[in-house]
Write an enzyme that holds these catalytic residues in place. Structure first.
Site, PDB file in Angstrom:
ATOM      1  N   PHE A  34       0.967  -1.281  -0.005  1.00 10.77           N
ATOM      2  CA  PHE A  34       0.130  -0.090  -0.054  1.00 10.77           C
ATOM      3  C   PHE A  34       0.803   1.210  -0.006  1.00 10.77           C
ATOM      4  O   PHE A  34       1.902   1.425   0.724  1.00 10.77           O
ATOM      5  CB  PHE A  34      -0.910   0.107   1.313  1.00 10.77           C
ATOM      6  CG  PHE A  34      -1.851  -1.026   1.318  1.00 10.77           C
ATOM      7  CD1 PHE A  34      -3.203  -0.952   0.784  1.00 10.77           C
ATOM      8  CD2 PHE A  34      -1.554  -2.252   1.821  1.00 10.77           C
ATOM      9  CE1 PHE A  34      -4.143  -1.791   0.927  1.00 10.77           C
ATOM     10  CE2 PHE A  34      -2.641  -3.233   1.790  1.00 10.77           C
ATOM     11  CZ  PHE A  34      -3.856  -2.955   1.368  1.00 10.77           C
ATOM     12  N   ASP A  35       0.393   2.077  -0.869  1.00 10.21           N
ATOM     13  CA  ASP A  35       0.933   3.658  -0.522  1.00 10.21           C
ATOM     14  C   ASP A  35       0.295   4.032   0.665  1.00 10.21           C
ATOM     15  O   ASP A  35      -0.708   3.547   1.053  1.00 10.21           O
ATOM     16  CB  ASP A  35       0.491   4.417  -1.775  1.00 10.21           C
ATOM     17  CG  ASP A  35       0.536   5.913  -1.286  1.00 10.21           C
ATOM     18  OD1 ASP A  35       1.692   6.445  -1.142  1.00 10.21           O
ATOM     19  OD2 ASP A  35      -0.379   6.737  -1.659  1.00 10.21           O
ATOM     20  N   ALA A  36       0.961   5.144   1.340  1.00  8.96           N
ATOM     21  CA  ALA A  36       0.489   5.386   2.577  1.00  8.96           C
ATOM     22  C   ALA A  36      -0.436   6.724   2.426  1.00  8.96           C
ATOM     23  O   ALA A  36      -1.903   6.904   2.868  1.00  8.96           O
ATOM     24  CB  ALA A  36       1.505   5.750   3.649  1.00  8.96           C
ATOM     25  N   THR A  43      -3.605   7.290   0.488  1.00  6.72           N
ATOM     26  CA  THR A  43      -4.335   5.908   0.253  1.00  6.72           C
ATOM     27  C   THR A  43      -4.748   5.189   1.576  1.00  6.72           C
ATOM     28  O   THR A  43      -6.157   5.072   1.622  1.00  6.72           O
ATOM     29  CB  THR A  43      -3.289   4.959  -0.414  1.00  6.72           C
ATOM     30  OG1 THR A  43      -2.890   5.637  -1.718  1.00  6.72           O
ATOM     31  CG2 THR A  43      -3.706   3.613  -0.924  1.00  6.72           C
TER      32      THR A  43
END
Lengths: 222, 222
Positions: A8-10, A13
């Protein structure tokens, strides 16, 4: 589809950065929505420009510089104490409501974060949201001293998980990050909550969802 | 100061790109000022993102993609004929009024252009403005397939002029370009017509002017 891991992007997101200004314990004059948007835009611009200039500064420094520039451009006066409060709010950005249900439903997959954030910022955001047990890896670009969408950054994910890119599902809400991850070779899911258009950078996502909680279904459908 | 050559950025510095929409022979609905600004912003973003992704597309392609994305985002309907007319206008951007007087006053210096523009776009802009005799070199980033502010681009100027960077005065109106050129090692003049703030990228210009016609005086003052 059956990826062996989900990365995951943080910011944008998992964590809602546009709400940071509204949640900060600080009263400043001016249009806070516009401030949030400009702060974020400058933050990203400086990551891209410094990467191209080969003059890396970590995300904390870039975020601070972007905040000051946004305030100046909008002619919003703020004291050092107010600046400090706004920056502190970046250490505990709220998770989007769909983040925890998605992470829990994916608990049988290896889950990781790959983010522009500095190690300290990421550790703080994960801890403040009680997500320490969700991730096998929390990976910062700081290791390679450049920013997304450089392939050197995306390579950190495949190295840390010891998997080839096509066996990893990369998830981001930022369409330029989607394009960068796809150019590198990941399977990519665009979490398009805001019904935006994909930036025309030559790459399209494999999947599009309107919330992270739709991802488990994607995986089981494959 | 006594530089041995003066290198100019093109778009935004010699040529007025924000007037392209207004000058195009086309009638489209919507706020044309906002369209101009968003078109330019997306154009630059795509140059930075594609450079970082290592997925170069030339400036004509990037400019076309940026125009389409800006129109979509602003919900402005435009036909292919109207798109064509807007793109054609990019081939003859008007020179700023201070450009010709500056170039003429500097005629005893070696003058060059170093620009993101494709070779065909730059040749057209120079020719339509009758500036063919002004420049010993018109250098496009296309040679290295990446964009400013990469040091690989700024190196094209020193190579073409066969001079070390500190002996060249680089002139740009774009403050991120100023920072990139300074990081590379040029003497740098920021032509700040709009009284903007310098982007905080860790580098400051050696000189700041509010118009190109102030540059000859700078040189003679040294």
């Amino acid at each position: 589809m059956s990826p062996h891991a989900v990365v995951f992007d943080a910011y944008g997101t998992l964590f809602d950065v546009l709400s940071v200004v509204a949640r900060a314990d600080v009263t400043i004059p001016g249009d806070l929505q516009t401030l949030s948007t400009l702060w974020r835009q400058k933050q990203l611009e400086y990551t891209w420009l410094r990467s191209l200039m080969e003059c890396y500064e970590d995300f904390w420094g870039v975020t601070d510089a972007a905040l000051r520039a946004a305030l100046t451009q909008l002619k919003i006066g703020a004291s050092e104490a107010q600046l400090h409060a706004l920056m502190q709010a970046y250490l505990s950005p709220p998770a989007f409501p769909d983040a925890r249900p998605a992470l829990e439903a994916l608990r049988n997959s290896r889950r990781a974060i790959l983010s522009n954030g500095s190690p300290a910022m990421l550790a703080s955001a994960v801890r403040r949201n009680g997500m320490e047990s969700c991730f096998v890896e929390v990976i910062s670009v700081d290791k390679v001293k450049t920013y997304k969408p450089s392939p050197r950054v995306y390579a950190l994910g495949t190295e840390a998980l010891d998997l080839p890119a096509p066996e990893i599902l990369f998830v981001s809400s930022n369409s330029w990050d989607v394009a960068g991850a796809k150019a590198f070779g990941y399977q990519v899911c665009w979490c398009n909550r805001s019904k935006a258009e994909m930036e025309p950078l030559g790459y399209a996502p494999d999947f599009v969802v309107s919330g992270l909680d739709q991802i488990p279904r994607l995986l089981h459908a494959g």
